[in-house]
Design an enzyme around this catalytic site. Structure first.
Site, PDB file in Angstrom:
ATOM      1  N   ASP A   1       0.858  -1.184   0.000  1.00  0.00           N
ATOM      2  CA  ASP A   1       0.000   0.000   0.000  1.00  0.00           C
ATOM      3  C   ASP A   1       0.892   1.231   0.000  1.00  0.00           C
ATOM      4  OD1 ASP A   1      -3.105   0.560   0.525  1.00  0.00           O
ATOM      5  OD2 ASP A   1      -1.936   2.134   1.516  1.00  0.00           O
ATOM      6  N   ASP A  21       3.607   2.525  -4.511  1.00  0.00           N
ATOM      7  CA  ASP A  21       2.858   3.601  -5.166  1.00  0.00           C
ATOM      8  C   ASP A  21       2.533   3.157  -6.585  1.00  0.00           C
ATOM      9  OD1 ASP A  21       1.838   5.881  -6.321  1.00  0.00           O
ATOM     10  OD2 ASP A  21       3.626   7.115  -5.969  1.00  0.00           O
ATOM     11  N   VAL A  22       1.262   2.894  -6.867  1.00  0.00           N
ATOM     12  CA  VAL A  22       0.895   2.355  -8.181  1.00  0.00           C
ATOM     13  C   VAL A  22       1.201   3.319  -9.316  1.00  0.00           C
ATOM     14  CG1 VAL A  22      -0.893   0.857  -7.244  1.00  0.00           C
ATOM     15  CG2 VAL A  22      -1.506   3.159  -8.018  1.00  0.00           C
ATOM     16  N   TYR A  63     -12.907   9.045 -14.401  1.00  0.00           N
ATOM     17  CA  TYR A  63     -12.947   7.728 -13.765  1.00  0.00           C
ATOM     18  C   TYR A  63     -13.464   6.680 -14.743  1.00  0.00           C
ATOM     19  CZ  TYR A  63     -14.064   4.072 -10.356  1.00  0.00           C
ATOM     20  OH  TYR A  63     -14.146   2.887  -9.671  1.00  0.00           O
ATOM     21  N   LYS A 120     -11.358   3.426 -16.161  1.00  0.00           N
ATOM     22  CA  LYS A 120     -11.781   2.048 -15.925  1.00  0.00           C
ATOM     23  C   LYS A 120     -12.129   1.335 -17.229  1.00  0.00           C
ATOM     24  CE  LYS A 120     -11.202   1.744 -11.498  1.00  0.00           C
ATOM     25  NZ  LYS A 120     -10.178   0.831 -10.949  1.00  0.00           N
ATOM     26  N   THR A 142     -18.451   0.784   0.598  1.00  0.00           N
ATOM     27  CA  THR A 142     -17.171   1.339   1.003  1.00  0.00           C
ATOM     28  C   THR A 142     -16.738   2.513   0.142  1.00  0.00           C
ATOM     29  OG1 THR A 142     -16.114  -0.380  -0.326  1.00  0.00           O
ATOM     30  CG2 THR A 142     -16.308  -0.766   2.039  1.00  0.00           C
TER      31      THR A 142
END
Length: 256
Positions: free
Chosen positions: A37, A63-64, A155, A159, A190
């Protein structure tokens, strides 16, 4: 035999609600995990919880959005466990601004983290999976990458890109025993804080929850464990003949 027994799996974004639940499920099914993470303390906390429950987990900072960080995560997996058999990337950021309202910096950051970060990930793990004789890559898309829903232009674009990136990897590497599949969550409990903000009025949150539930034939929002079960299947040998698949976990939303 547990379905992930002995599998060496890199779980990225493991400090979040979905990632932490997924990591704990995979460990309970026998996987050896690199739990990564961007928040080091979060990764260490999840790894410690897994070890306390009798599982095997090593924490890593990742860190992606940084290609070098992906390389470090893969090296840590190979150093810890001698190889890598699978990877799932939960990390993403969310913007709900529409196409005409999205700021350029928001667009660029969303695309970079969600799509370029996903590409960094597959680029980093494919050589390790090849060294191990094959493996499974699971990307986390969204129903927003399957159908147009209005708003969230950056977004949705990111995706949608993740979806096709996954199919490209699946077809390119199928003959070399690497599978790549995408799980597409629907409205998630969430994600509420990300959508409405941490200081939102509780009444407004409740109203949005009701609006989202009304869109879902099963009349509820998704939970992290719903996503975790789908990912577990795709990481396991139970899905050995499954690659390039879109798996919506959305209570029937995209079936309408």
């Amino acid at each position: 035999m547990m379905s992930l027994e002995g599998k060496r799996i890199l779980v990225v974004g493991a400090g979040g609600a979905q990632g932490s639940v997924g990591a704990q499920l995979f460990a309970a099914h026998g996987a050896k995990l690199i739990v990564a993470d961007a928040m080091t303390e979060s990764a260490e906390s999840v790894a410690a919880d897994i070890r306390d429950a009798g599982g095997t987990a090593v924490a890593a900072t990742g860190d992606v959005a940084d290609a070098a960080s992906w390389g470090e995560m893969v090296r840590r997996a190979e150093d810890a466990f001698g190889g890598l058999d699978g990877m799932v990337n939960y990390a993403a950021i969310l913007s709900r601004a529409g196409a005409a309202d999205t700021e350029i910096d928001v667009w660029e950051k969303t695309i970079h983290v969600n799509l370029t970060g996903a590409w960094f990930g597959v680029r980093a793990v494919i050589p390790a999976l090849l060294r191990a004789g094959g493996g499974s890559i699971v990307t986390i898309g969204s129903v927003d990458g399957l159908v147009g829903r209005g708003g969230g232009a950056a977004y949705q674009a990111s995706k949608g890109g993740v979806r096709l990136l996954t199919k490209s990897v699946a077809t390119e590497f199928a003959s070399r025993n690497i599978r790549a599949n995408a799980v597409h969550p629907g409205p998630m409990q969430t994600r509420m804080a990300m959508v409405v903000g941490p200081k939102a009025d509780p009444a407004g949150v409740h109203a949005l929850e009701e609006k989202l539930r009304a869109q879902v034939p099963m009349a509820r929002l998704g939970q992290p464990i719903d996503i975790a079960y789908a990912v577990r299947y795709l990481l396991s040998d139970e899905s050995a003949f499954v690659t390039g698949v879109d798996l919506p976990v959305d209570g029937g939303l995209t079936a309408q």
